[in-house]
Design an enzyme around this catalytic site. Structure first.
Site, PDB file in Angstrom:
ATOM      1  N   CYS A  99      17.720  25.810 -36.917  1.00 63.27           N
ATOM      2  CA  CYS A  99      17.951  27.262 -36.918  1.00 63.27           C
ATOM      3  C   CYS A  99      19.054  27.653 -37.908  1.00 63.27           C
ATOM      4  CB  CYS A  99      18.317  27.697 -35.502  1.00 63.27           C
ATOM      5  SG  CYS A  99      18.975  29.360 -35.358  1.00 63.27           S
ATOM      6  N   CYS A 102      21.926  29.725 -36.371  1.00 59.80           N
ATOM      7  CA  CYS A 102      22.735  28.842 -35.512  1.00 59.80           C
ATOM      8  C   CYS A 102      23.778  28.109 -36.349  1.00 59.80           C
ATOM      9  CB  CYS A 102      21.849  27.821 -34.797  1.00 59.80           C
ATOM     10  SG  CYS A 102      20.631  28.527 -33.678  1.00 59.80           S
TER      11      CYS A 102
END
Length: 178
Positions: A99, A102
């Site tokens: 991600c 993230c």
């Protein structure tokens, strides 16, 4: 160092169905003077009656609850750490390795863990091994931040929204102290 254990059965520990001891789980706090870490131990006693004697199995597990850093958790360590945090606020970052957002918020999240020394910061990689916990916590997107107090989710922030995360932490800290 050997562990010496002496048990004397209490009347409430006797099982009426077997006439012996039934399985039980005892929780005990283990004092630890290290700063800023708290340790808590869990001792599980599973005893069975055999003739005139009882067989007792005891296991001890130590859980570290650290402040001022981010602790990586998994499906097996998450709840014991949350319970060991006691009355402290817990912030959980649920992320994946792939991600992009993230990865962007990770250093900011670490900085928050250093700023708030009264809050426990955790990270959970939402990989297939941890999927049961992610499902239990109701994750739909990554990153998702869950703020817990007394073993319950009190706030949630979805997405890499740093300002929203800070506001949620501040709100939860104010509610906890007031």
């Amino acid at each position: 160092m050997p562990l010496s254990l002496r048990l004397s059965p209490s009347p409430t520990a006797l099982s009426p169905t077997t006439g012996g001891f039934g399985p039980s789980r005892k929780q005990c706090r283990i004092p630890y003077s290290g700063v800023p870490t708290t340790k808590i131990g869990f001792c599980s006693l599973d005893s069975r009656k055999r003739g005139d004697s009882s067989v007792v199995r005891c296991s001890l597990e130590t859980v570290n609850v650290s402040v001022g850093q981010v602790t990586e958790v998994d499906k097996d360590t998450f709840w014991p750490i949350v319970k060991a945090a006691g009355e402290k606020l817990v912030v959980l970052d649920m992320y994946t390795q792939w991600c992009g957002p993230c990865k962007v918020i990770a250093p900011k999240y670490k900085a928050l863990s250093e700023k708030y020394d009264d809050v426990v910061f955790l990270k959970l990689d939402c990989n297939p091994d941890n999927r049961p916990l992610a499902k239990e916590l109701g994750i739909r997107v990554v990153p998702t931040f869950k703020i817990l107090k007394d073993n319950k989710v009190v706030k949630e922030v979805t997405g890499a929204k740093y300002d929203d995360l800070v506001a949620a932490i501040e709100t939860a800290r104010s509610a906890a102290s007031g």
